[in-house]
Design a protein around this motif. Structure first.
Motif, PDB file in Angstrom:
ATOM      1  N   SER A   1       0.827  -1.196   0.000  1.00 15.13           N
ATOM      2  CA  SER A   1       0.000   0.000   0.000  1.00 15.13           C
ATOM      3  C   SER A   1       0.865   1.250   0.000  1.00 15.13           C
ATOM      4  CB  SER A   1      -0.906   0.008   1.230  1.00 15.13           C
ATOM      5  OG  SER A   1      -1.521   1.274   1.386  1.00 15.13           O
TER       6      SER A   1
ATOM      7  N   LEU B   1      -6.529   3.980   5.015  1.00  8.72           N
ATOM      8  CA  LEU B   1      -6.981   3.578   3.690  1.00  8.72           C
ATOM      9  C   LEU B   1      -5.840   2.858   2.991  1.00  8.72           C
ATOM     10  CD1 LEU B   1      -8.872   3.679   1.175  1.00  8.72           C
ATOM     11  CD2 LEU B   1      -7.829   5.904   0.652  1.00  8.72           C
TER      12      LEU B   1
ATOM     13  N   THR C   1      -4.747   1.093  -0.606  1.00 10.32           N
ATOM     14  CA  THR C   1      -5.053   0.916  -2.021  1.00 10.32           C
ATOM     15  C   THR C   1      -3.995   0.017  -2.627  1.00 10.32           C
ATOM     16  OG1 THR C   1      -5.956   3.150  -2.093  1.00 10.32           O
ATOM     17  CG2 THR C   1      -5.508   2.092  -4.204  1.00 10.32           C
TER      18      THR C   1
ATOM     19  N   SER D   1      -9.472  -1.248  -2.729  1.00 13.49           N
ATOM     20  CA  SER D   1      -9.334  -0.458  -1.518  1.00 13.49           C
ATOM     21  C   SER D   1      -9.836  -1.257  -0.329  1.00 13.49           C
ATOM     22  CB  SER D   1     -10.125   0.853  -1.621  1.00 13.49           C
ATOM     23  OG  SER D   1      -9.589   1.686  -2.623  1.00 13.49           O
TER      24      SER D   1
ATOM     25  N   ASP E   1     -10.745  11.614  -1.671  1.00 10.23           N
ATOM     26  CA  ASP E   1     -10.492  10.321  -2.312  1.00 10.23           C
ATOM     27  C   ASP E   1     -10.805  10.375  -3.797  1.00 10.23           C
ATOM     28  OD1 ASP E   1      -9.584   9.144  -0.041  1.00 10.23           O
ATOM     29  OD2 ASP E   1     -11.411   8.009   0.391  1.00 10.23           O
TER      30      ASP E   1
ATOM     31  N   HIS F   1      -7.966   9.603  -6.566  1.00  7.89           N
ATOM     32  CA  HIS F   1      -8.110   8.224  -7.030  1.00  7.89           C
ATOM     33  C   HIS F   1      -7.181   7.907  -8.205  1.00  7.89           C
ATOM     34  CE1 HIS F   1      -9.930   4.353  -7.724  1.00  7.89           C
ATOM     35  NE2 HIS F   1     -10.163   4.668  -8.979  1.00  7.89           N
TER      36      HIS F   1
END
Length: 303
Positions: free
Chosen positions: A13, A126, A128, A139, A173, A177
């Motif tokens: 991540s 978070l 990703t 996610s 976000d 993104h």
């Protein structure tokens, strides 16, 4: 994705790291937490920071402070490498000689309305991620538990989705993104595309964080001699930081991964070749003149 797969993915991540508890959480997961002025650990998390910044974080903060992106980066950021290939990232620079956030005040965050994504998410992380054999990123969420934080003992219970909405991370976000996809793609495709050149890392840094310098680059004669950008599009890029940021992410995909985004002018290759030849000739001439000057110095005293 099972629990073991999730644990394996945490290290991939862009913003993972301790003290993230490696437990996969969904948006409808409920957790207990509340931060407010009267909690005994008030400002403790801001007193010892390790806060990565997204490009949208930089855009919001530099606009709030009335600074250029270059000025903001110099005063408020620290560089770090997001992977072993030197992918450039930045973090908030703490106060000189200390660990506290420069924006911390006794009353709390001095830029609260424009605080970074990581601050909005806390104590949720978070994550990703994308594997090299996958075509979409994924996610997930994890919980951050630090010994000093007493917010976990407050009586407020809500879902991660409700907390995200309360903290205003939806917009952050959405704006980040495409960049997160780019980061994850660079990480997962690293072995396939090889080690990035210093120039590609410099371009990545400029398009991601130094938006004002990237605008000057896009407006430069050499850029416009190479790429055919419609006048109305260029006008938008000159006037709109967010549009320029989106353009930059797509341009990085174009240059780093060959995903066609902008049209090159028919004679662009010839002009680039001519510029390189001219530069080579200039370098050759400069080297010749340097040698001549050394020879002159060598024999100047022999009279």
């Amino acid at each position: 994705m099972n629990e073991n797969e999730f644990k394996d993915l945490i290290d991939d991540s862009p913003f993972a790291g301790s003290p993230v508890k490696p437990t996969m959480l969904a948006e409808n997961t409920k957790f207990q937490f509340r931060c407010h002025r009267n909690v005994k650990c008030w400002n403790a998390c801001c007193s010892n920071i390790d806060i990565p910044l997204t490009p949208y974080d930089v855009l919001r903060l530099k606009k709030r402070l009335g600074m250029s992106s270059g000025e903001f980066l110099k005063q408020y950021s620290l560089p770090f490498e997001m992977d072993k290939y030197g992918m450039p990232g930045i973090k908030l620079n703490p106060v000189e000689g200390g660990t506290a956030c420069q924006f911390m005040t006794p009353e709390g965050c001095g830029v609260y309305e424009d605080r970074p994504t990581a601050c909005r998410y806390y104590p949720v992380a978070l994550l990703t991620m994308r594997r090299s054999d996958e075509y979409v990123d994924r996610s997930a969420y994890a919980m951050v538990r630090e010994a000093h934080c007493l917010g976990h003992f407050e009586d407020k219970v809500q879902t991660i989705e409700e907390y995200r909405h309360e903290q205003g991370v939806d917009e952050y976000d959405r704006k980040a993104h495409a960049w997160r996809q780019l980061v994850v793609k660079r990480k997962s495709d690293g072995p396939a595309i090889g080690k990035p050149t210093p120039v590609s890392n410099q371009l990545f840094f400029m398009a991601s964080y130094d938006i004002d310098r990237f605008r000057a680059f896009v407006m430069s004669p050499s850029f416009n001699e190479t790429y055919d950008i419609p006048v109305e599009v260029m006008a938008t890029l000159v006037a709109d930081d967010e549009a320029l940021l989106d353009f930059g992410f797509n341009f990085l995909r174009h240059t780093l991964f060959g995903e066609k985004f902008v049209e090159e002018r028919p004679d662009a290759y010839e002009k680039r070749l001519a510029r390189r030849r001219a530069m080579a000739e200039q370098e050759k001439e400069a080297e010749f003149q340097k040698k001549m000057a050394l020879e002159d110095d060598k024999y100047s005293g022999e009279h």
